[in-house]
Design a protein around this motif. Structure first.
Motif, PDB file in Angstrom:
ATOM      1  N   PHE A 192       0.840  -1.294   0.017  1.00  0.00           N
ATOM      2  CA  PHE A 192      -0.021  -0.175  -0.156  1.00  0.00           C
ATOM      3  C   PHE A 192       1.087   1.249   0.207  1.00  0.00           C
ATOM      4  O   PHE A 192       0.536   2.458  -0.640  1.00  0.00           O
ATOM      5  CB  PHE A 192      -1.004  -0.083   1.296  1.00  0.00           C
ATOM      6  CG  PHE A 192      -2.096  -0.913   1.045  1.00  0.00           C
ATOM      7  CD1 PHE A 192      -3.066  -0.798  -0.276  1.00  0.00           C
ATOM      8  CD2 PHE A 192      -2.241  -2.062   1.968  1.00  0.00           C
ATOM      9  CE1 PHE A 192      -4.078  -1.932   0.060  1.00  0.00           C
ATOM     10  CE2 PHE A 192      -3.252  -3.063   2.239  1.00  0.00           C
ATOM     11  CZ  PHE A 192      -4.230  -2.752   0.760  1.00  0.00           C
ATOM     12  N   ASP A 193       1.869   1.244   0.628  1.00  0.00           N
ATOM     13  CA  ASP A 193       2.767   2.205   0.633  1.00  0.00           C
ATOM     14  C   ASP A 193       3.283   2.615  -0.679  1.00  0.00           C
ATOM     15  O   ASP A 193       3.640   3.772  -1.231  1.00  0.00           O
ATOM     16  CB  ASP A 193       4.100   2.068   1.563  1.00  0.00           C
ATOM     17  CG  ASP A 193       3.690   2.157   2.937  1.00  0.00           C
ATOM     18  OD1 ASP A 193       2.562   2.812   3.252  1.00  0.00           O
ATOM     19  OD2 ASP A 193       4.561   1.661   3.723  1.00  0.00           O
ATOM     20  N   TYR A 194       3.657   1.515  -1.383  1.00  0.00           N
ATOM     21  CA  TYR A 194       4.080   1.792  -2.891  1.00  0.00           C
ATOM     22  C   TYR A 194       3.031   2.214  -3.732  1.00  0.00           C
ATOM     23  O   TYR A 194       3.350   3.122  -4.548  1.00  0.00           O
ATOM     24  CB  TYR A 194       4.637   0.260  -3.400  1.00  0.00           C
ATOM     25  CG  TYR A 194       5.227   0.219  -4.781  1.00  0.00           C
ATOM     26  CD1 TYR A 194       6.274   1.149  -5.145  1.00  0.00           C
ATOM     27  CD2 TYR A 194       4.652  -0.594  -5.658  1.00  0.00           C
ATOM     28  CE1 TYR A 194       6.867   1.063  -6.410  1.00  0.00           C
ATOM     29  CE2 TYR A 194       5.258  -0.510  -6.993  1.00  0.00           C
ATOM     30  CZ  TYR A 194       6.158   0.095  -7.319  1.00  0.00           C
ATOM     31  OH  TYR A 194       6.860   0.197  -8.507  1.00  0.00           O
ATOM     32  N   MET A 195       1.791   1.473  -3.250  1.00  0.00           N
ATOM     33  CA  MET A 195       0.628   2.348  -4.275  1.00  0.00           C
ATOM     34  C   MET A 195       0.549   3.663  -4.100  1.00  0.00           C
ATOM     35  O   MET A 195       0.347   4.552  -4.933  1.00  0.00           O
ATOM     36  CB  MET A 195      -0.619   1.515  -3.924  1.00  0.00           C
ATOM     37  CG  MET A 195      -0.406  -0.037  -4.357  1.00  0.00           C
ATOM     38  SD  MET A 195      -0.385  -0.473  -5.953  1.00  0.00           S
ATOM     39  CE  MET A 195       1.254  -0.971  -6.166  1.00  0.00           C
ATOM     40  N   GLY A 204      -2.880   7.333  -9.015  1.00  0.00           N
ATOM     41  CA  GLY A 204      -3.671   6.342  -8.736  1.00  0.00           C
ATOM     42  C   GLY A 204      -3.791   5.254  -9.738  1.00  0.00           C
ATOM     43  O   GLY A 204      -4.339   4.175  -9.719  1.00  0.00           O
ATOM     44  N   GLN A 205      -3.078   5.492 -10.997  1.00  0.00           N
ATOM     45  CA  GLN A 205      -3.050   4.517 -12.141  1.00  0.00           C
ATOM     46  C   GLN A 205      -2.279   3.243 -11.801  1.00  0.00           C
ATOM     47  O   GLN A 205      -2.692   2.183 -12.125  1.00  0.00           O
ATOM     48  CB  GLN A 205      -2.217   5.326 -13.036  1.00  0.00           C
ATOM     49  CG  GLN A 205      -3.142   6.447 -13.637  1.00  0.00           C
ATOM     50  CD  GLN A 205      -4.603   5.939 -14.224  1.00  0.00           C
ATOM     51  OE1 GLN A 205      -4.544   4.678 -15.085  1.00  0.00           O
ATOM     52  NE2 GLN A 205      -5.445   6.410 -13.857  1.00  0.00           N
ATOM     53  N   ARG A 206      -1.106   3.362 -10.924  1.00  0.00           N
ATOM     54  CA  ARG A 206      -0.337   2.050 -10.543  1.00  0.00           C
ATOM     55  C   ARG A 206      -1.615   1.145  -9.729  1.00  0.00           C
ATOM     56  O   ARG A 206      -1.479   0.154 -10.052  1.00  0.00           O
ATOM     57  CB  ARG A 206       0.758   2.501  -9.613  1.00  0.00           C
ATOM     58  CG  ARG A 206       1.348   1.131  -9.086  1.00  0.00           C
ATOM     59  CD  ARG A 206       2.527   1.538  -8.054  1.00  0.00           C
ATOM     60  NE  ARG A 206       3.516   2.240  -9.000  1.00  0.00           N
ATOM     61  CZ  ARG A 206       4.662   3.155  -8.461  1.00  0.00           C
ATOM     62  NH1 ARG A 206       4.473   3.293  -7.031  1.00  0.00           N
ATOM     63  NH2 ARG A 206       5.626   3.663  -9.223  1.00  0.00           N
ATOM     64  N   TYR A 207      -2.236   1.712  -8.994  1.00  0.00           N
ATOM     65  CA  TYR A 207      -3.320   0.868  -8.019  1.00  0.00           C
ATOM     66  C   TYR A 207      -4.052   0.197  -9.147  1.00  0.00           C
ATOM     67  O   TYR A 207      -4.442  -1.317  -9.113  1.00  0.00           O
ATOM     68  CB  TYR A 207      -3.805   1.467  -6.993  1.00  0.00           C
ATOM     69  CG  TYR A 207      -4.751   0.735  -6.106  1.00  0.00           C
ATOM     70  CD1 TYR A 207      -4.572  -0.069  -5.152  1.00  0.00           C
ATOM     71  CD2 TYR A 207      -6.158   0.985  -6.684  1.00  0.00           C
ATOM     72  CE1 TYR A 207      -5.616  -0.603  -4.567  1.00  0.00           C
ATOM     73  CE2 TYR A 207      -6.870   0.421  -6.110  1.00  0.00           C
ATOM     74  CZ  TYR A 207      -6.685  -0.895  -4.760  1.00  0.00           C
ATOM     75  OH  TYR A 207      -7.669  -1.382  -4.116  1.00  0.00           O
ATOM     76  N   VAL A 255      -9.417  -4.864   2.710  1.00  0.00           N
ATOM     77  CA  VAL A 255     -10.883  -5.448   2.171  1.00  0.00           C
ATOM     78  C   VAL A 255     -11.420  -4.821   1.062  1.00  0.00           C
ATOM     79  O   VAL A 255     -11.876  -5.497   0.304  1.00  0.00           O
ATOM     80  CB  VAL A 255     -11.765  -5.306   3.367  1.00  0.00           C
ATOM     81  CG1 VAL A 255     -13.368  -5.419   2.752  1.00  0.00           C
ATOM     82  CG2 VAL A 255     -11.368  -6.041   4.651  1.00  0.00           C
ATOM     83  N   THR A 256     -11.032  -3.541   1.110  1.00  0.00           N
ATOM     84  CA  THR A 256     -11.246  -2.764  -0.243  1.00  0.00           C
ATOM     85  C   THR A 256     -10.534  -3.184  -1.339  1.00  0.00           C
ATOM     86  O   THR A 256     -10.923  -3.267  -2.600  1.00  0.00           O
ATOM     87  CB  THR A 256     -11.061  -1.166   0.091  1.00  0.00           C
ATOM     88  OG1 THR A 256     -11.740  -0.747   1.148  1.00  0.00           O
ATOM     89  CG2 THR A 256     -11.274  -0.292  -1.319  1.00  0.00           C
ATOM     90  N   PHE A 257      -9.254  -3.505  -1.284  1.00  0.00           N
ATOM     91  CA  PHE A 257      -8.230  -4.217  -2.312  1.00  0.00           C
ATOM     92  C   PHE A 257      -9.116  -5.543  -2.757  1.00  0.00           C
ATOM     93  O   PHE A 257      -9.246  -5.417  -4.075  1.00  0.00           O
ATOM     94  CB  PHE A 257      -7.203  -4.395  -1.742  1.00  0.00           C
ATOM     95  CG  PHE A 257      -6.063  -5.028  -2.464  1.00  0.00           C
ATOM     96  CD1 PHE A 257      -5.795  -4.596  -4.021  1.00  0.00           C
ATOM     97  CD2 PHE A 257      -5.259  -6.282  -2.332  1.00  0.00           C
ATOM     98  CE1 PHE A 257      -4.946  -4.922  -4.700  1.00  0.00           C
ATOM     99  CE2 PHE A 257      -4.531  -6.768  -3.316  1.00  0.00           C
ATOM    100  CZ  PHE A 257      -4.068  -6.170  -4.474  1.00  0.00           C
ATOM    101  N   ALA A 258      -9.579  -6.322  -2.126  1.00  0.00           N
ATOM    102  CA  ALA A 258     -10.065  -7.411  -2.304  1.00  0.00           C
ATOM    103  C   ALA A 258     -11.260  -7.459  -3.354  1.00  0.00           C
ATOM    104  O   ALA A 258     -11.330  -7.983  -4.186  1.00  0.00           O
ATOM    105  CB  ALA A 258     -10.376  -8.568  -1.099  1.00  0.00           C
ATOM    106  N   GLN A 259     -12.012  -6.349  -2.718  1.00  0.00           N
ATOM    107  CA  GLN A 259     -13.059  -6.147  -3.582  1.00  0.00           C
ATOM    108  C   GLN A 259     -12.966  -5.447  -4.727  1.00  0.00           C
ATOM    109  O   GLN A 259     -13.854  -5.807  -5.961  1.00  0.00           O
ATOM    110  CB  GLN A 259     -14.063  -5.322  -2.600  1.00  0.00           C
ATOM    111  CG  GLN A 259     -14.732  -5.662  -1.520  1.00  0.00           C
ATOM    112  CD  GLN A 259     -15.381  -4.496  -0.323  1.00  0.00           C
ATOM    113  OE1 GLN A 259     -15.228  -3.295  -0.503  1.00  0.00           O
ATOM    114  NE2 GLN A 259     -16.149  -5.116   0.706  1.00  0.00           N
ATOM    115  N   ASP A 260     -12.061  -4.654  -4.823  1.00  0.00           N
ATOM    116  CA  ASP A 260     -11.664  -3.955  -6.239  1.00  0.00           C
ATOM    117  C   ASP A 260     -11.096  -5.138  -7.078  1.00  0.00           C
ATOM    118  O   ASP A 260     -11.439  -4.880  -8.491  1.00  0.00           O
ATOM    119  CB  ASP A 260     -10.704  -3.052  -5.905  1.00  0.00           C
ATOM    120  CG  ASP A 260     -10.969  -1.774  -5.129  1.00  0.00           C
ATOM    121  OD1 ASP A 260     -12.180  -1.560  -5.451  1.00  0.00           O
ATOM    122  OD2 ASP A 260     -10.306  -1.057  -4.709  1.00  0.00           O
ATOM    123  N   ILE A 261     -10.698  -5.891  -6.794  1.00  0.00           N
ATOM    124  CA  ILE A 261      -9.920  -7.218  -7.536  1.00  0.00           C
ATOM    125  C   ILE A 261     -11.508  -7.820  -7.948  1.00  0.00           C
ATOM    126  O   ILE A 261     -11.335  -8.195  -9.266  1.00  0.00           O
ATOM    127  CB  ILE A 261      -9.260  -8.025  -6.531  1.00  0.00           C
ATOM    128  CG1 ILE A 261      -7.977  -7.591  -6.590  1.00  0.00           C
ATOM    129  CG2 ILE A 261      -9.151  -9.411  -7.755  1.00  0.00           C
ATOM    130  CD1 ILE A 261      -6.883  -8.322  -5.777  1.00  0.00           C
TER     131      ILE A 261
END
Length: 218
Positions: free
Chosen positions: A146-149, A155-158, A204-210
């Protein structure tokens, strides 16, 4: 007199143009990741399509020479940066990207850049390769991920990482949406014992975004 006025106008216009260009460069630099500093004089040529990409001369707050001169860094990673190796759909690409999850925190930023750059140039068959190592990195180093993102303020990397994981990062795409999310959250939290509530919420948000990205790709 008219000539003097004309010359003055030209000089003023040039100065104004220079100021605008400098301002544009400054604004552009604000959107660059602080993890990598781009040197426009150093470029990477894609031998498959002729596209050129600017290369960073600083990665992970260290000059690239630190990694290129380091005997512990995998040769294939050095060759990738130098343009002597181009990831394609083969075992060499799998090997290159596998280094991203190394436990060597000093060398990991360079391998992470290799993965990030591979994601950037992925299309067609190559897109099948970065997803698994991308999710493996996020799973093994959640806080670092998340630090790297966050270092990419655009926001394009994420978005790119989420999309590539959705495209090729899962072992089983036949699971229910809730099962996929639960699996990702569980594995990431297992490596995030001391993470605060905000990081756990982001997991949790990351998993949902996937899973959202998977739907869009269907």
């Amino acid at each position: 007199m008219k000539h003097l006025i004309f010359v003055f106008f030209i000089i003023a216009s040039c100065n104004n143009s220079t100021s605008k260009n400098q301002a544009a460069l400054m604004d552009s630099s604000k959107n660059k990741s602080s993890d990598t500093v781009i040197n426009s004089k150093n470029s990477w040529l894609d031998k498959l399509n002729g596209a050129k990409y600017s290369l960073p001369d600083t990665i992970g707050d260290r000059p690239v020479s630190f990694y290129l001169d380091n005997p512990k860094v995998a040769i294939i990673a050095k060759d990738f940066y130098k343009g002597q190796f181009r990831p394609t759909d083969n075992d060499s690409t799998t090997l290159l990207l596998s280094y991203t999850t190394t436990t060597d925190s000093t060398l990991r930023p360079f391998y992470r850049w290799c993965l990030d750059f591979t994601i950037s140039i992925s299309d067609g068959a190559l897109g099948e390769y970065p997803g698994v190592p991308a999710l493996a990195y996020a799973t093994k180093f959640p806080k670092e991920f998340f630090d790297y993102m966050d270092k990419d303020t655009s926001g394009q990397r994420y978005i790119k990482w989420t999309e590539i994981i959705a495209y090729s990062g899962l072992v089983n795409y036949n699971k229910k949406e809730s099962e996929i999310e639960s699996d990702i959250v569980g594995k990431m939290q297992n490596h995030c014992y001391f993470c605060g509530g905000e990081t756990k919420s982001r997991i949790v948000t990351f998993a949902q975004d996937i899973t959202k990205a998977i739907k869009l790709q269907d």
